[in-house]
Design an enzyme around this catalytic site. Structure first.
Site, short mmCIF file in Angstrom:
data_model
loop_
_atom_site.label_atom_id
_atom_site.label_comp_id
_atom_site.label_asym_id
_atom_site.label_seq_id
_atom_site.Cartn_x
_atom_site.Cartn_y
_atom_site.Cartn_z
N THR A 14 0.72 -0.51 0.13
CA THR A 14 -0.44 0.09 -0.04
C THR A 14 0.90 1.87 0.41
O THR A 14 0.46 2.04 -0.83
CB THR A 14 -0.67 -0.60 1.72
OG1 THR A 14 -1.40 -1.28 0.98
CG2 THR A 14 -1.95 1.13 1.85
N LYS A 107 8.80 1.11 11.72
CA LYS A 107 8.73 1.48 12.77
C LYS A 107 9.14 0.22 13.76
O LYS A 107 10.47 0.18 14.88
CB LYS A 107 7.22 1.20 14.21
CG LYS A 107 6.58 0.93 13.29
CD LYS A 107 5.55 0.91 13.56
CE LYS A 107 4.03 0.44 13.08
NZ LYS A 107 4.01 0.53 11.91
N GLU A 131 9.96 9.38 9.35
CA GLU A 131 8.93 9.88 9.17
C GLU A 131 7.74 9.50 9.23
O GLU A 131 6.82 8.61 10.09
CB GLU A 131 8.45 11.99 8.28
CG GLU A 131 7.36 12.31 8.68
CD GLU A 131 7.94 12.73 9.45
OE1 GLU A 131 6.76 12.82 10.70
OE2 GLU A 131 8.83 13.85 10.29
N GLY A 136 1.83 7.72 10.97
CA GLY A 136 1.09 7.73 8.96
C GLY A 136 2.07 9.44 8.44
O GLY A 136 2.45 9.48 8.25
N GLY A 189 -10.56 -5.70 7.23
CA GLY A 189 -9.07 -4.52 6.58
C GLY A 189 -8.22 -3.95 7.60
O GLY A 189 -7.42 -3.52 7.39
N GLU A 192 -3.79 -5.19 11.09
CA GLU A 192 -2.59 -6.43 10.93
C GLU A 192 -2.60 -7.79 10.61
O GLU A 192 -3.43 -8.47 10.92
CB GLU A 192 -1.51 -6.92 11.67
CG GLU A 192 -1.20 -4.41 11.88
CD GLU A 192 -0.10 -4.87 11.08
OE1 GLU A 192 0.67 -5.34 9.99
OE2 GLU A 192 0.66 -3.13 10.96
N LYS A 207 5.68 3.03 18.08
CA LYS A 207 6.13 3.84 18.06
C LYS A 207 6.67 4.97 19.40
O LYS A 207 7.58 6.10 19.29
CB LYS A 207 4.36 3.93 17.82
CG LYS A 207 4.47 3.62 16.41
CD LYS A 207 2.70 3.97 16.11
CE LYS A 207 2.02 3.29 14.46
NZ LYS A 207 0.78 3.20 14.16
N GLY A 304 -1.97 4.47 5.61
CA GLY A 304 -3.00 4.55 4.22
C GLY A 304 -2.15 4.64 3.68
O GLY A 304 -0.58 5.68 3.82
#
Length: 428
Positions: A14, A107, A131, A136, A189, A192, A207, A304
C-alpha cells in the site's frame, strides 16, 4: 545543475505503491520545491506480476532487496517492506555499508535496532529518515527534531494506533462488545496480519519507543515500555467511563521522572472533553509538551497509502535538499541508556467492581482502600443485578502499587464478586 536523486524502493504494498504514484504524479512539483529531480531507478517486491495500480515498466526490477540496495544507480534506499529483522534489516545495513542514505517506514526495525543502525549510519556519514514510521501522515518526527529543537520536552502522549481507536470508539457508538467489533475491524482489513500487533499495543509501543528517544535524548528502549493492549476493555467499562465523564483510549505516555524514563502503552481514561477524548475512528493524535512552547496537539491520519506515502516523500525531499542531521536528534553516541522507571507517577484511577448484596459491603470496600492508602474522590452505585450491585469509584491521585495492594485485598472481604477493573486516569 544537480544530478537527479535516484531511489531504490523495496516493498510495493500500500505505502510503496503510494510513493510511486505520488512521484509519477508530482515529479515537477517535487523538483521545483527541492531544486533537484527525484527519480526511481529500481524496485523490489515479493511478486513481479502483481497488479499494484501503478506503472512499474520503466524501472529496473530486483527480486532481492539487498541487491537493490547495492545497485550503482541507487542513491537512496527506500525500505517499505517492514519487519524488525530479515530482508528489511539486511538491505538497510547493505545500503548503509555503501554510504547510501535510507528512508524507512519500519517502526519495528527502529524500535528494536535503532541505536545500532543510527551509530552505523552516522559513522559512515549517512542519514536514516523515518517520518513515516510514526503516526502516518502526521509530521511528528519533524516537529520533535526540528520545530521543537529549542525545547526541553517534558511529556509525549498520544493515540498511536488507529485500529485500536476505531475498535474502542465503535464499541461505544454501536454498543457492541469487544469481540464483535474486533471481528468487524478484521473483516474490513483494519488489522495487521498478526492482529496482536495492533490490539496488543505492540505496534503503538514501537512508535512510542522511537518518540521517547527523539524527545528525551535516550537510546531506543522498547523493552522498557509497560505494555497492555485493549483485549480486556469491556463495553461495560466504556459505558461506565462515559457515565463518569471519560473516554477509554489506548494511550502512549513517555516522560522523564526522578525515577527514570517512564514509558507506558496501556488503556487509560481521559476526559471526554479533551482533544484525545474527542478523537474518533482511525485517526491518530500526538500531544507534545515542551518547556517553552507549552502543549501542542498534532492530529491526522495514522495510516493509509496517501498519508504514509506523504511522510515518506517528505524525507526524500529533505535528502534532495541536502538536509542532514543525527538520526535521533543528536549524535547516537551521546544518547543515554535511560533507566526505566520502576513505578509510575501518581494518578487518579477508575475502579469498577460488583458488590454482593450483603450488609456493609460498601463500607468494607472503602476500608480496604483506606488501608491501602487510596482515598475516594467520587463513587456511583447502580441497581442490583443477579444479587450484585455494580459500583464505580474514581480515586484521588495514588500509586499503582497502592491500587494493586487494594485489589489483592478485596478477595478477603467476601463482598466483591469477580475481578475488579482498574484503569489509570491520565491528565491531559
Amino acid at each position: 545543475m544537480s544530478q537527479p536523486l535516484r531511489l531504490g524502493i523495496a516493498g510495493l504494498g500500500t505505502v510503496g505503491a503510494g510513493v510511486v504514484g505520488i512521484l509519477r504524479k508530482r515529479a515537477a512539483l517535487i523538483e521545483a520545491r527541492t531544486g533537484r529531480a527525484v527519480e526511481i531507478s529500481a524496485v523490489s517486491a515479493r511478486s513481479k506480476s502483481k497488479d499494484r495500480g501503478v506503472n512499474l515498466s520503466s524501472y529496473a526490477w530486483e527480486d532481492d532487496p539487498v541487491a537493490l540496495a547495492k545497485r550503482d544507480d541507487v542513491d537512496v534506499f527506500v525500505e517499505l517492506m517492514g519487519g524488525e529483522d530479515g530482508p528489511a534489516k539486511d538491505a538497510t545495513e547493505a545500503a548503509l555499508a555503501l554510504g547510501k542514505d535510507v528512508v524507512t517506514a519500519n517502526k519495528a526495525m527502529l524500535a528494536m535496532h535503532g541505536q545500532v543502525l543510527a551509530e552505523t549510519a552516522e559513522a559512515l556519514g549517512c542519514v536514516i529518515k523515518y517520518e513515516a514510521a510514526v503516526a502516518g501522515g502526521i509530521p511528528v518526527i519533524k516537529a520533535l527534531g526540528e520545530g521543537l529543537a529549542g525545547n526541553e520536552i517534558t511529556r509525549v502522549m498520544g493515540v498511536m494506533n488507529g485500529s485500536c481507536n476505531y475498535i474502542l470508539t465503535r464499541m461505544e457508538s454501536a454498543g457492541l462488545p469487544y469481540a464483535d467489533v474486533f471481528a468487524e475491524a478484521d473483516g474490513l482489513g483494519y488489522l495487521e496480519a498478526d492482529p496482536q500487533l495492533d490490539v496488543g499495543g505492540i505496534d503503538a509501543a514501537h512508535k512510542l519507543a522511537i518518540l521517547s528517544s527523539l524527545a528525551f535524548g535516550t537510546q531506543v528502549n522498547f523493552e522498557g515500555i509497560e505494555l497492555e493492549g485493549i483485549e480486556r476493555v469491556s463495553i461495560e467499562d466504556i459505558r461506565a467511563a462515559a457515565d463518569m465523564g471519560y473516554k477509554i483510549k489506548l494511550l502512549g505516555v513517555a516522560q522523564i521522572t526522578g525515577r527514570g524514563l517512564e514509558q507506558r502503552m496501556q488503556p487509560c481514561l481521559v476526559p471526554d472533553s479533551s482533544p484525545l477524548g474527542q478523537l474518533q475512528g482511525g485517526t491518530n493524535m500526538i500531544v507534545l509538551e515542551g518547556d517553552a512552547v507549552g502543549q501542542i496537539v498534532l492530529r491526522g491520519a495514522g495510516a493509509g497509502a496517501g498519508p504514509t506515502a506523504s511522510a515518506v516523500l517528505s524525507d526524500i525531499c529533505d535528502i534532495a535538499r541536502g538536509y542532514r542531521g543525527a538520526v535521533f536528534g543528536q549524535p547516537a553516541k551521546t544518547l543515554e541508556a535511560a533507566t526505566p522507571a520502576l513505578s509510575q507517577r501518581p494518578a487518579a484511577y477508575y475502579l469498577r467492581m460488583a458488590l454482593k448484596d450483603k450488609p456493609g459491603a460498601l463500607a468494607k470496600v472503602a476500608a480496604v482502600l483506606g488501608e491501602a492508602g487510596v482515598s475516594i474522590d467520587r463513587m456511583r452505585q447502580y441497581g442490583h443485578m443477579n444479587n450484585c450491585a455494580p459500583v464505580l469509584i474514581v480515586t484521588h491521585k495514588t500509586t499503582r502499587s497502592d491500587i494493586d495492594h487494594a485489589l489483592a485485598s478485596f478477595g478477603a472481604t467476601s463482598v466483591v464478586a469477580g475481578n475488579p477493573v482498574a484503569l489509570r486516569i491520565e491528565e491531559v
